[in-house]
Design an enzyme around this catalytic site. Structure first.
Site, mmCIF file in Angstrom:
data_model
loop_
_atom_site.group_PDB
_atom_site.id
_atom_site.type_symbol
_atom_site.label_atom_id
_atom_site.label_comp_id
_atom_site.label_asym_id
_atom_site.label_seq_id
_atom_site.Cartn_x
_atom_site.Cartn_y
_atom_site.Cartn_z
ATOM 1 N N LYS A 267 74.905 51.472 30.739
ATOM 2 C CA LYS A 267 74.633 52.796 30.382
ATOM 3 C C LYS A 267 75.125 53.643 30.631
ATOM 4 C CE LYS A 267 70.706 55.985 28.134
ATOM 5 N NZ LYS A 267 69.399 55.818 28.386
ATOM 6 N N LYS A 279 64.542 66.598 24.584
ATOM 7 C CA LYS A 279 63.571 67.083 25.610
ATOM 8 C C LYS A 279 62.962 68.232 25.125
ATOM 9 C CE LYS A 279 65.509 62.953 27.277
ATOM 10 N NZ LYS A 279 64.640 62.230 27.589
ATOM 11 N N GLU A 351 68.849 56.901 22.720
ATOM 12 C CA GLU A 351 69.985 56.712 22.686
ATOM 13 C C GLU A 351 70.142 55.914 23.212
ATOM 14 O OE1 GLU A 351 68.834 58.982 24.542
ATOM 15 O OE2 GLU A 351 70.483 58.452 26.454
ATOM 16 N N ARG A 353 70.011 52.780 24.094
ATOM 17 C CA ARG A 353 70.122 50.998 23.017
ATOM 18 C C ARG A 353 70.880 51.578 22.213
ATOM 19 N NH1 ARG A 353 63.792 51.727 21.221
ATOM 20 N NH2 ARG A 353 63.464 52.821 23.491
#
Ligand code: BES
Ligand code: MN
Ligand code: ZN
Length: 497
Positions: A267, A279, A351, A353
């Site tokens: 990732k 966030k 995001e 995944r």
């Protein structure tokens, strides 16, 4: 820092620092006994005064001990002899290295590597010595104009043995460990670099640099390539950002051409603001570490190539930012992934995944032997396992067992979580094939279950490193995990054939 292994006599070795192990109650290791005899009992005398407990990690520095050729003697507590094991060995290495870092000594004769760790051969001690010392000496001050402390003087460490010369396996382990430490350092530095420097383009450039240095194959897919392929999920995540997305493919060939490669998918979110599902502000800076999976893939390939490991490995790195721009994806958007399956994006902060599912579908085209993905995927994994163990999920138990064993060996440990069908229903969507989130319960498991839907035809494991790739608080910084685990895994797998 240079490392070597030699048989030496503790009393006659001319060195900046002699590093000797002692157990509580004045129990000396063999090297310490020899040195003490030459020093006419001076070491035992100091210990009898109670100046060093012998507890694991305790240290005591002596200067110019009569009868010894060394300038300094560093006594290091190894803990109770009968409790001596991997954890105490590593404590001792770390403490000794931290003392050496502050000294003027240019070289050291390191006699604490021959202490027997139950169940392990000398090669294990060698690996953990090199990795522990290099970990302690790692610095990241390239962004400070005033360096905090001068460079440590120590330039070479001799892993010193009192008995027979080291077996070839130990010499081999030394070479492997140095290359692994180089890989860990690379992963740490990439993680520590802020998002305004370490962008997707920076990661791609770093991959190209490795390719030049180690003769690796490299290919970087641009936005238009992703569009042609149909990577709708990866493109959705990058849509709110000004930074160009990259899909980096880096190939190392160390075994026969016909050998199916191990594919490592990392990732590479170079900053995770959460997107429109923004966030909270507090600690958001920590989301620069959200490319740690990518960093560990680059670090692992560097390590394998640096030691010329007999394996074939390919790194696949989807890299982009997750930002709330005007073109950003919105909660409720439905996208079509490279696999053809559709996803309802209920939370733009899930995001990782999304970029991984397209990278995993891409990985399937590389005819892999096995695929591992490495990702700072969920806060839920940090809640479940803290900062000690990496979360492990796999669709084949043998692969999970191999990863577990490699993690124990590398002391870069993982803990397996279930990937049961029962959790899949949490991903149900009324509008697409699936949702990208499954609610709060078992958040790290539903994230893995989401990825499992894109890896059906593969031997696959997922490592959630959200808690292990970096540290918060005073010691804030990247750890370089799980490079040691991945390297061990690749080498053990190659050796098992
Ligand atoms: N990068 C984060 C996960 C993360 C959180 C890593 C904390 C390290 C520390 C990931 O993209 C994320 O935001 N996950 C969400 C998923 C949720 C929206 C289902 C999370 O864990 O809160
Ligand atoms: Mn996120
Ligand atoms: Zn993220």
């Amino acid at each position: 820092m240079e490392f070597s292994i030699k048989t030496l006599s503790p009393e006659r070795t001319r060195t900046g620092c002699l590093v000797l192990g002692v157990h509580p109650g004045g129990v000396l290791t063999r090297a310490a006994q020899l040195a003490d005899r030459a020093a006419r009992g001076a070491l035992r005398e100091v210990l009898a005064k109670g100046d060093l407990s012998g507890k694991s990690g305790a240290t005591l520095l002596l200067h110019r001990v009569p009868g010894l050729a060394a300038e300094r003697v560093l006594l290091v507590g190894l803990g109770e002899q009968k409790e001596f094991g991997p954890a105490t060995f590593r404590d001792a290495v770390r403490s000794a290295a931290n003392v050496l870092k502050e000294l003027g000594a240019k070289d050291a004769a390191w006699f604490i590597a021959e202490a027997k760790v139950p169940g392990q051969a000398l090669a294990w001690n060698v690996r953990h010595t090199v990795l522990g010392v290099r970990e302690a000496f790692y610095r990241f001050d390239q962004l400070k104009t005033q360096k905090k402390a001068p460079e440590p003087a120590l330039a070479s460490v001799t892993i010193a043995l009192t008995g027979a010369p080291a077996a070839p396996q130990a010499q081999r382990a030394l070479k492997e460990a140095v290359a692994t430490a180089d890989g860990v350092d690379l992963a740490r530095t990439l993680g520590n670099l802020p998002a305004n420097i370490c962008t997707p383009s920076y990661l791609a450039e770093e991959a190209r640099k490795l390719a030049r240095q180690f003769k690796l194959g490299v290919e970087v897919l641009e936005r238009r390539d992703m569009e042609k392929l149909g990577m709708g999920a990866l493109l959705a995540v990058t849509s709110g950002s000004q930074q160009a997305p990259k899909l980096i493919v880096l190939r190392y060939r160390g075994a026969a051409k016909g050998r199916k490669p191990l594919v490592l998918v990392g990732k590479g979110i170079t900053f995770d603001s959460g997107g429109i599902s923004l966030k909270p502000a507090a600690e958001m800076d920590e989301m620069k570490y959200d490319m740690s999976g990518a960093g560990s893939v680059l670090g692992t390939l560097r390590a394998l190539a640096g030691m010329k490991a007999p394996v074939n490995a390919i790194g696949v790195i989807p890299a982009c930012e997750n930002m709330p721009g005007g073109a950003a994806i919105k909660p409720g958007d439905v996208v079509t992934t490279l696999s053809g399956q559709t996803v309802e994006i209920l939370n733009t902060d899930a995001e990782g995944r999304l970029i991984l599912c397209d990278a995993l579908a891409y990985a399937e085209r590389l005819a892999p032997d096995a695929v591992l993905d490495i990702a700072t995927l969920t806060g839920a994994c940090v809640i479940a396992l803290g900062h000690v163990a990496t979360g492990l999920f796999a669709n084949e138990q043998r692969l999970a067992d191999e990863l577990r064993a490699a993690g124990d060996d590398a002391w870069d440990r993982v803990w397996q979580m279930p990937l049961w069908e029962d959790y899949q229903e949490q991903l149900r969507s009324n509008f697409a094939d699936m949702a990208n989130v499954g609610g709060r319960p078992a958040g790290c498991i539903t994230a893995a279950c989401y990825l499992a839907r894109f890896t059906g035809g593969l031997r696959w494991a997922h490592l959630d490193i959200a808690g292990t790739a970096w540290k918060a608080g005073r010691e804030k910084g990247s750890t370089g995990r799980p490079v040691p685990l991945l390297v061990r895994f690749a080498l053990r797998r190659a050796a098992a054939r």
